[in-house]
Write a protein that holds these residues in place. Structure first.
Motif, PDB file in Angstrom:
ATOM      1  N   PRO A 276      82.960  97.387 -20.890  1.00 30.50           N
ATOM      2  CA  PRO A 276      84.261  97.952 -21.299  1.00 30.50           C
ATOM      3  C   PRO A 276      85.447  97.229 -20.678  1.00 30.50           C
ATOM      4  O   PRO A 276      86.575  97.378 -21.157  1.00 30.50           O
ATOM      5  N   LYS A 325      78.354 100.725 -27.350  1.00 28.72           N
ATOM      6  CA  LYS A 325      79.244 100.097 -26.371  1.00 28.72           C
ATOM      7  C   LYS A 325      80.105  99.023 -27.036  1.00 28.72           C
ATOM      8  O   LYS A 325      81.307  98.913 -26.755  1.00 28.72           O
ATOM      9  N   ARG A 329      84.194  99.108 -27.547  1.00 28.02           N
ATOM     10  CA  ARG A 329      85.066  98.107 -26.929  1.00 28.02           C
ATOM     11  C   ARG A 329      85.935  97.407 -27.969  1.00 28.02           C
ATOM     12  O   ARG A 329      87.150  97.267 -27.781  1.00 28.02           O
ATOM     13  N   THR A 332      88.970  99.340 -29.771  1.00 29.00           N
ATOM     14  CA  THR A 332      90.258  99.516 -29.083  1.00 29.00           C
ATOM     15  C   THR A 332      91.284  98.482 -29.534  1.00 29.00           C
ATOM     16  O   THR A 332      92.485  98.659 -29.314  1.00 29.00           O
TER      17      THR A 332
END
Length: 391
Positions: A276, A325, A329, A332
């Motif tokens: 992240p 995941k 990430r 965003t």
């Protein structure tokens, strides 16, 4: 009795191989160490090994030599000299329908034993048809670059290479076709599976939604060899492209392919998107993210049947965790109204629909179009794609 010698060598190879690397690499190293085999011998031994793997989790009750011969029979669509020597009675029946041959070999064992995870499949999969497809070598597919279809057809015809048009710009060929000796790869056409080419339909949907005439900002975040980037370049024409992947070596190979494809203006960076905190070297926010994420590869196992044979079901959850995941990430970076095209070459629901549900419930993304791209009836891979919009 050379084919019995080939069978014995195949047993030896399979005893040494434990699934630790792609079988194609392993068998090359095996033959490199033992140079007594000629090219025809190597092809025959390799084929026997792959026939063994194609039975997947089925026929486990058979000793290895018998399973190899059974696999050869199931993979043979006509009599051949290898089967004639190893099992003459079966060779005479090689042209029978597959279901009849399975019964001859497996008795009361269901074909479903080959792939015993039918309950985990994505919606719309035909489990038995999928199992049957493992016994057929997939085609090699080419996608003609814009304006190059006639050129490619002419070159293939002149070289006496058998081919068929699978769609307007998709060409299907026997898997071992030496097309690199005939056409200019990545310039005339790209090697790209039929289902992967069908992702272009999703890009057309994106094109219909974009009214701005400026170059579309696209981030291919798990770019690998760059096939989806080249497809996007061909669909959109004008594109502001950024590519990334997890290793420098991947990006280096991609750059070579882009040069061959005539893509000269793009940005690239290396990043572990499961982190992240990964640094994302994006010059501008992407309007479209291509996320062809790491997955089990289960939709491609007809090409790599050793993965079917050695598959551990626990891997599905590991891949799903990684996929969540990655989309968390990269998501965003999407502005409101931005689009994310989620792609896998998996047939498992937990890598496909379940991740789409996660994106809708936790990442502010709504599904615009979802499709399972079934290839198992066309000697092609099976893929899953979902076009998502940031709210």
């Amino acid at each position: 009795m050379k084919f019995f010698a080939h069978l014995n060598t195949a047993v030896q190879v399979l005893d040494q191989y434990k699934g630790q690397q792609p079988f194609g690499l392993f068998i090359k190293e095996f033959f490199r160490k033992d140079k007594k085999f000629g090219s025809r011998d190597r092809r025959s031994i390799s084929h026997l090994c792959y026939c063994y793997f194609r039975a997947g989790k089925g026929l486990e009750q058979l000793p290895v030599p018998e399973r190899i011969v059974a696999g050869l029979f199931l993979c043979s669509q006509a009599p051949n000299e290898v089967l004639a020597q190893l099992k003459p009675a079966w060779n005479e029946q090689a042209a029978l329908p597959f279901a009849d041959k399975w019964t001859m070999v497996a008795g009361e064992e269901s074909l479903a034993a080959v792939f015993p995870w039918a309950d985990e499949l994505s919606t719309g999969m035909d489990a038995l048809a999928f199992c049957t497809s493992f016994f057929v070598q997939p085609h090699l597919f080419l996608r003609c670059r814009p304006g190059k279809r006639a050129v490619v057809q002419q070159k293939l015809t002149a070289a006496n290479i058998t081919y068929a048009m699978a769609s307007e710009d998709a060409i299907a060929l026997p898997n071992a076709s030496k097309v690199d000796e005939v056409i200019v790869l990545n310039q005339d056409a790209v090697v790209q599976d039929l289902s992967s080419q069908r992702v272009g339909k999703f890009l057309q949907l994106v094109k219909e939604r974009i009214t701005n005439t400026a170059a579309l900002p696209v981030w291919d975040c798990c770019a690998a060899s760059g096939g989806k980037s080249i497809l996007a370049f061909d669909v959109f024409g004008k594109i502001d492209l950024t590519v990334s992947d997890i290793r420098d070596s991947i990006i280096a190979n991609l750059k070579k392919r882009f040069a061959e494809a005539g893509i000269t203006r793009y940005r690239s960076f290396v990043a572990d998107l499961s982190n992240p905190q990964a640094n994302l070297a994006l010059a501008i926010p992407p309007v479209l993210i291509l996320a062809d994420v790491p997955c089990s590869g289960s939709g491609t196992w007809s090409r790599t049947p050793e993965q079917l044979f050695y598959f551990d079901q626990a891997a599905i959850l590991r891949y799903q965790t990684l996929q969540k995941k990655i989309v968390a990430r990269v998501g965003t970076q999407l502005p409101a109204g931005g689009l994310l095209l989620y792609i896998t070459c998996s047939v498992f629901r937990d890598e496909n629909e379940a991740v789409v549900q996660y994106m809708q419930e936790h990442e502010g993304l709504e599904a615009l179009h979802i499709e399972l791209l079934k290839g198992y009836s066309n000697q092609a891979d099976t893929m899953f794609a979902a076009l998502m919009r940031k709210s």
